[in-house]
Design an enzyme around this catalytic site. Sequence first.
Site, PDB file in Angstrom:
ATOM      1  N   LYS A 255     160.816   9.338  66.735  1.00  0.00           N
ATOM      2  CA  LYS A 255     159.458   9.835  66.496  1.00  0.00           C
ATOM      3  C   LYS A 255     158.762   9.088  65.355  1.00  0.00           C
ATOM      4  CE  LYS A 255     159.893  14.550  68.267  1.00  0.00           C
ATOM      5  NZ  LYS A 255     159.680  15.984  67.980  1.00  0.00           N
ATOM      6  N   ASP A 291     153.562  18.201  68.497  1.00  0.00           N
ATOM      7  CA  ASP A 291     154.414  19.172  67.807  1.00  0.00           C
ATOM      8  C   ASP A 291     153.573  20.125  66.961  1.00  0.00           C
ATOM      9  OD1 ASP A 291     156.791  18.227  68.858  1.00  0.00           O
ATOM     10  OD2 ASP A 291     157.169  16.849  67.198  1.00  0.00           O
TER      11      ASP A 291
END
Length: 447
Positions: A255, A291
């Site tokens: 990520k 997220d």
Amino acid sequence: MERYILIGLRGTGKSTIGRILAGKLALPFFDTDKLIEKEAGCSIGAIFSSSGEEAFREMEHTVISRLPRGPAVIATGGGAVLDERNRLMLRRDSHIIHLTADPETLEERTRRGGRPPLTSLDPTGEIRHLQEIRGPLYRGLADICLNTKGETARDVAEMINRSGGIPARSLDDFGSVMSRIGSSAIEDLIESPQLFGITGNPVSHSRSPHLYNTLFPEYSIPARYLFFQADSALDAVSMMQAAGAKGLSVTIPFKETMISAIDRPDAGCDAIGAVNTVVSCDGTLYGHNTDWIGIQLPLSGLKGSDALVIGAGGAAAAAVYALQALAMDVTIINRNMRRGEALAERFGCSAAPVDQIQKADLIVNATPLGMKDEDELPVPGRVLQPGVTVFDLVYTPPLTPLLKKAKAAGCAIIPGTEMFIHQAAAQFQLLTGITPDINRIREVMAS
């Protein structure tokens, strides 16, 4: 099916290219803007002036809902994708082509169009604004993206004709990637209009392929979702491009490093320092982070609260970004004060050591503590009191030791599965242009 939908901003050439493509394929051609003007008996500019944009959008939806099914070429208005109902109808049994061009080219092409402005910005500024708002929807819906700058309408129509609505893929490169990920269905997959995958290392535990491959046929999305286990973020991008894949879901440990492997991370990625979604369009890789959306949406009713974020890693950064978007007063709690203070400085909030935790309206656990039954609680039990909401981002197990303790103490609790579900819905829209039903995601993930 030979049904081609052309989407994109005004000035990208949808009508001209669509008419030429329809002639090449001997298919009927429909221009939704022209159909609206015919039904209204006046120009689109006049509709905007007399009735406003909302009335125009409803007329646009009515026209799209009446389009005949079957083979055709359809040029849509630039804002048609804003209505979820339109996106669902346009997606069904169709190849969707997104036509693009840079703002300066579009401004030059539309300068004498006579359409009313949609904002108070100057023409080029308005185009940039519309690209920012509509771009993710265009890219999500599209099977193919084509930049029309410097191309003749006939050349672009021929590109679409040759493609058949399917991205060009090298059999050798594609076969190499499929062999690497352990797939033998090369002939089937290479003809798929859209390919997606989850990348990270490892990825075999992920339930994302199950979720996406279940939802795709329900929304008439011609796509497959695969495992793309890679050695690095750059390796994942290389695999994606060799396979002609449209997008990736990104998980640990890529990520943070993915942000430097792509071309255009969005504001959320830059602030959080991580990417969990990559979308390819005309050779450009766009990065997003959903997220924080998965954290924000379950907490939307707590706007303006005092909040504690436990942790100082990537999940904590996403949590702080989400909570500040809800105008919350955030304090970061971390055992390593140096890391906690560094994160607090990035976001302009405060930090405190664990032994100085004070009661707050909201506690968000952004550490891995809770994945094992023997893990200690990330916060002292004294702060778990009635009236406090506790959100544990750990979603395996669904009811963590922290949530059990918080529930017993009279706190409201939110399991980490809610974050996964909401971020997955946001990611699904970025990848496909379609907004899935949240409850349906819950059902699929429970199956």
